[in-house]
Design an enzyme around this catalytic site. Structure first.
Site, PDB file in Angstrom:
ATOM      1  N   PHE A 148      -2.155   7.043   2.624  1.00 66.20           N
ATOM      2  CA  PHE A 148      -1.093   7.929   2.115  1.00 66.20           C
ATOM      3  C   PHE A 148      -0.454   7.406   0.840  1.00 66.20           C
ATOM      4  CE2 PHE A 148       1.637   4.785   4.118  1.00 66.20           C
ATOM      5  CZ  PHE A 148       2.734   4.763   3.276  1.00 66.20           C
ATOM      6  N   GLU A 175      -3.621  12.552   5.913  1.00 66.48           N
ATOM      7  CA  GLU A 175      -3.066  13.827   6.379  1.00 66.48           C
ATOM      8  C   GLU A 175      -1.549  13.888   6.163  1.00 66.48           C
ATOM      9  OE1 GLU A 175      -4.111  11.244   7.993  1.00 66.48           O
ATOM     10  OE2 GLU A 175      -3.494  11.155  10.102  1.00 66.48           O
ATOM     11  N   ARG A 176      -0.953  12.770   5.672  1.00 67.26           N
ATOM     12  CA  ARG A 176       0.507  12.786   5.501  1.00 67.26           C
ATOM     13  C   ARG A 176       0.928  13.406   4.172  1.00 67.26           C
ATOM     14  NH1 ARG A 176       1.483   6.662   7.105  1.00 67.26           N
ATOM     15  NH2 ARG A 176      -0.109   6.634   8.703  1.00 67.26           N
ATOM     16  N   SER A 225      -5.068   0.595   6.444  1.00 72.56           N
ATOM     17  CA  SER A 225      -4.562  -0.604   7.130  1.00 72.56           C
ATOM     18  C   SER A 225      -5.722  -1.443   7.676  1.00 72.56           C
ATOM     19  CB  SER A 225      -3.638  -0.178   8.270  1.00 72.56           C
ATOM     20  OG  SER A 225      -4.357   0.634   9.175  1.00 72.56           O
ATOM     21  N   CYS A 280      -0.158  -1.623  -1.644  1.00 71.77           N
ATOM     22  CA  CYS A 280      -0.939  -2.742  -1.088  1.00 71.77           C
ATOM     23  C   CYS A 280      -0.851  -3.954  -1.996  1.00 71.77           C
ATOM     24  CB  CYS A 280      -2.386  -2.343  -0.896  1.00 71.77           C
ATOM     25  SG  CYS A 280      -3.190  -2.030  -2.460  1.00 71.77           S
ATOM     26  N   GLU A 382       2.413  -7.348   7.569  1.00 69.65           N
ATOM     27  CA  GLU A 382       2.689  -6.449   6.441  1.00 69.65           C
ATOM     28  C   GLU A 382       3.818  -5.502   6.861  1.00 69.65           C
ATOM     29  OE1 GLU A 382      -0.313  -3.386   5.595  1.00 69.65           O
ATOM     30  OE2 GLU A 382      -0.052  -3.813   3.464  1.00 69.65           O
TER      31      GLU A 382
HETATM   32  P1  NAD Z   1      -3.937   4.029   7.776  1.00 68.07           P
HETATM   33  O1  NAD Z   1      -4.911   2.946   8.097  1.00 68.07           O
HETATM   34  O2  NAD Z   1      -2.985   4.466   8.808  1.00 68.07           O
HETATM   35  O3  NAD Z   1      -4.722   5.350   7.310  1.00 68.07           O
HETATM   36  C1  NAD Z   1      -5.753   5.298   6.340  1.00 68.07           C
HETATM   37  C2  NAD Z   1      -6.738   6.425   6.624  1.00 68.07           C
HETATM   38  O4  NAD Z   1      -7.325   6.201   7.901  1.00 68.07           O
HETATM   39  C3  NAD Z   1      -6.109   7.818   6.663  1.00 68.07           C
HETATM   40  O5  NAD Z   1      -6.968   8.724   6.016  1.00 68.07           O
HETATM   41  C4  NAD Z   1      -5.989   8.104   8.140  1.00 68.07           C
HETATM   42  O6  NAD Z   1      -6.092   9.475   8.443  1.00 68.07           O
HETATM   43  C5  NAD Z   1      -7.170   7.351   8.726  1.00 68.07           C
HETATM   44  N1  NAD Z   1      -6.901   6.898  10.101  1.00 68.07           N
HETATM   45  C6  NAD Z   1      -5.700   6.602  10.655  1.00 68.07           C
HETATM   46  N2  NAD Z   1      -5.849   6.230  11.929  1.00 68.07           N
HETATM   47  C7  NAD Z   1      -7.169   6.277  12.195  1.00 68.07           C
HETATM   48  C8  NAD Z   1      -7.949   5.995  13.360  1.00 68.07           C
HETATM   49  N3  NAD Z   1      -7.393   5.578  14.493  1.00 68.07           N
HETATM   50  N4  NAD Z   1      -9.282   6.145  13.282  1.00 68.07           N
HETATM   51  C9  NAD Z   1      -9.856   6.557  12.137  1.00 68.07           C
HETATM   52  N5  NAD Z   1      -9.161   6.836  11.015  1.00 68.07           N
HETATM   53  C10 NAD Z   1      -7.841   6.697  11.030  1.00 68.07           C
HETATM   54  O7  NAD Z   1      -3.181   3.542   6.442  1.00 68.07           O
HETATM   55  P2  NAD Z   1      -1.963   4.242   5.723  1.00 68.07           P
HETATM   56  O8  NAD Z   1      -0.736   4.033   6.540  1.00 68.07           O
HETATM   57  O9  NAD Z   1      -2.305   5.603   5.285  1.00 68.07           O
HETATM   58  O10 NAD Z   1      -1.869   3.357   4.396  1.00 68.07           O
HETATM   59  C11 NAD Z   1      -1.174   2.141   4.311  1.00 68.07           C
HETATM   60  C12 NAD Z   1      -2.078   0.958   4.512  1.00 68.07           C
HETATM   61  O11 NAD Z   1      -3.148   1.003   3.563  1.00 68.07           O
HETATM   62  C13 NAD Z   1      -1.389  -0.369   4.279  1.00 68.07           C
HETATM   63  O12 NAD Z   1      -1.848  -1.294   5.233  1.00 68.07           O
HETATM   64  C14 NAD Z   1      -1.848  -0.767   2.897  1.00 68.07           C
HETATM   65  O13 NAD Z   1      -1.824  -2.157   2.631  1.00 68.07           O
HETATM   66  C15 NAD Z   1      -3.238  -0.252   2.907  1.00 68.07           C
HETATM   67  N6  NAD Z   1      -3.739  -0.058   1.552  1.00 68.07           N
HETATM   68  C16 NAD Z   1      -4.648  -0.965   1.085  1.00 68.07           C
HETATM   69  C17 NAD Z   1      -5.127  -0.835  -0.191  1.00 68.07           C
HETATM   70  C18 NAD Z   1      -6.128  -1.814  -0.718  1.00 68.07           C
HETATM   71  O14 NAD Z   1      -6.668  -1.549  -1.766  1.00 68.07           O
HETATM   72  N7  NAD Z   1      -6.401  -2.918  -0.050  1.00 68.07           N
HETATM   73  C19 NAD Z   1      -4.689   0.202  -1.021  1.00 68.07           C
HETATM   74  C20 NAD Z   1      -3.763   1.115  -0.499  1.00 68.07           C
HETATM   75  C21 NAD Z   1      -3.298   0.963   0.784  1.00 68.07           C
END
Ligand code: NAD
Length: 499
Positions: A148, A175-176, A225, A280, A382
């Site tokens: 998101f 989806e957020r 994440s 991130c 985090e």
């Molecule tokens: P998230 O892991 O909750 O979601 C990421 C994606 O995974 C979304 O599209 C979501 O719909 C999907 N998802 C969520 N739960 C799932 C499940 N159980 N099974 C399969 N898919 C699932 O992350 P977020 O809250 O959207 O984003 C924040 C996180 O992303 C933080 O931890 C941040 O550090 C990380 N991030 C990392 C980078 C990087 O380059 N390393 C960049 C941006 C964000």
């Protein structure tokens, strides 16, 4: 209330199945619904991409690049609308939203160099009358799953390059806050992208699992994440797919005693509190080498944290907006409670922050902890919110040991005037992206982005040269044309040039 639709084969479709609410985090109101793709809807997108692949693979790279040129222009023309949508659903300020879009456009520019990037490698006469070359061919249907916090930039890290390399792409955005992501994908179609080359399916775990399990999907790029990154890496690679899964972070900034403190404080303010800490690459730990610099930092930064201009991101001229959801706000507040209970010194408390006229928004004020230690959860995990922790250490070596011992290794930086210290830090720190007096060392589009340790699962970093390698397969071709009249006897010894 409108429903944000999928984009499949160039058409907006709702598909059957569930929906989820999308909120405006500044007001707490549900403003739109988003369709959540069922397995059948995901399969439609896969079928569309598969059908589009043969023609797109054979489209000259220069023609693919022309689509990217037009796409870049459309993105620039629509900056205000895209930024507004990001801000409305994510909460970040308009200026910050425009910033992420601009960094995304840099990836479109890089993808526009497809003819140059895909030239391959050629050697004439590797043997007598034998020529050899390496060709970089597309994989087929590839997918991206994005978080998101950068609804414009992170998808743009992925599909412009994948598509420029000749692949067809299925994007599953967060989806957020999916509206800006969808608008950007529509602009790529306006730029002349053939139907099916990019499909967007919104959704949650059901859609993600359908993509992982589909044999037609050859590679997955994930950003999100760490627990989900690990899951996708394990499930994808188990099925023989290429996976790059970028995860969470805990980024440290080291302040040496000789640092230019005023500039370091400005840098820390932006890096810790910009985008409400939901980056991130956000700096969430300041490691101060010596009590003197730690005391001076606290003295200078506290008034600036208390002076942060916080409000609805859609208003101009603010420093920080709300967190993305009520759950995200509650999680951050939970961490602050935990830090207090663990004995860290809460110097500025952002809990209970109220913005007049936005009483139901998901706001947390800038927060500062001092005397944080490595055994505390606020140090280890985090937080993904506007919380900066100060850890006091006695030497650069101690600071580096602390960082190297942390499970995450996304970004880090050092503030110093000492070249020797900076060089040692760059050489020996176990982190994928390092800044020297640069707080957010996010590589430009012609380098590649990625962390170490539990911040990235996979062998290649995202975008840039590593992105090209990720989205292509090398084929090595060796070719000879024997002279017509010549006859060559069979050779049973393994051929080489050393005879
Ligand atoms: P998230 O892991 O909750 O979601 C990421 C994606 O995974 C979304 O599209 C979501 O719909 C999907 N998802 C969520 N739960 C799932 C499940 N159980 N099974 C399969 N898919 C699932 O992350 P977020 O809250 O959207 O984003 C924040 C996180 O992303 C933080 O931890 C941040 O550090 C990380 N991030 C990392 C980078 C990087 O380059 N390393 C960049 C941006 C964000």
């Amino acid at each position: 209330m409108s429903t944000i639709q999928h984009l499949i084969h160039g058409e907006l479709v709702t598909g059957e199945g569930r929906t989820a609410d999308v909120f405006n985090p500044a007001t707490g109101e549900s403003t739109r619904k988003v369709a959540l793709a069922s397995r059948a809807t995901v399969q439609q997108a896969i079928d569309s991409a598969k059908a589009a692949f043969p023609a797109w693979r054979n489209t000259p790279p220069a023609k693919r690049a022309q689509v990217m040129f037009r796409f870049k222009q459309l993105l620039e023309q629509n900056e205000a609308e895209i930024s507004r949508l990001i801000s409305e659903e994510h909460g970040k300020t308009l200026e910050d939203a425009a910033g992420e879009l601009k960094r995304g456009i840099e990836n479109v520019e890089y993808a526009s160099a497809a003819p140059e990037i895909l030239k391959g490698e050629y050697t004439r006469n590797v043997g007598p009358n034998i020529d050899a070359w390496s060709d970089f061919q597309p994989l087929g249907v590839v997918a991206g799953i994005t978080p998101f916090n950068f609804p414009a930039m992170v998808p743009l890290w992925m599909y412009p390059l994948a598509i420029a390399c000749g692949n067809c792409f299925i994007l599953k955005p967060s989806e957020r806050d999916p509206s800006s992501t969808l608008l950007i994908a529509e602009l790529l179609h306006q730029a002349g992208l053939p139907k099916g080359v990019l499909n967007v399916v919104h959704g949650d775990k059901e859609a993600v699992d359908a993509l992982i399990e589909a044999p037609e999907v050859k590679a997955i790029s994930f950003v999100g994440s760490t627990p989900i990154a690990e899951y996708i890496y394990a499930e994808g690679t188990k099925r023989g797919k290429r996976v790059q899964a970028l995860g969470g972070a805990k980024n440290h900034a080291v302040l040496m005693p000789d640092a230019d403190l005023d500039n370091a404080v400005s840098a820390l303010m932006g890096a810790a509190y910009g985008s409400c800490g939901e980056r991130c690459m956000a700096i969430s730990v300041a490691v101060c080498v010596g009590d003197q610099i730690a005391d001076a930092l606290v003295q200078k930064i506290v008034p600036q944290i208390k002076g942060l201009k916080i409000g609805a991101g859609t208003n101009c001229g603010l420093d920080m907006g709300p967190l993305v959801t009520a759950a995200a706000r509650d999680k951050v507040v939970g961490y602050i409670d935990d830090g207090v209970a663990a004995g860290a010194e809460l110097v500025v408390d952002g809990r209970g922050y109220r913005v007049a006229g936005h009483e139901d928004g998901y706001f947390v004020g800038g927060t500062l902890f001092d005397r944080v230690t490595a055994d505390m959860r606020i140090y280890q995990e985090e937080i993904f919110g506007p919380v900066l922790c100060i850890v006091r250490v006695g030497s650069l070596e101690e600071a580096m040991q602390l960082i190297n011992d942390h499970e995450y290794g996304n970004g880090t930086c050092i503030f110093t005037r000492d070249g020797e210290a900076a060089r040692l830090f760059c050489d020996e720190i176990e982190v994928g992206m390092v800044g020297v007096n640069v707080p957010l060392p996010v590589p430009v589009s012609y380098h590649s982005f990625g962390g170490w340790k539990r911040s990235l699962f996979g062998d290649l970093h995202a975008y840039g040269p590593d992105g090209v390698r990720f989205y292509t397969r090398r084929k090595a071709i060796t070719q000879r044309w024997p002279q017509r009249a010549s006859h060559e006897a069979a050779q049973f010894a393994f051929p080489s040039n050393n005879s």
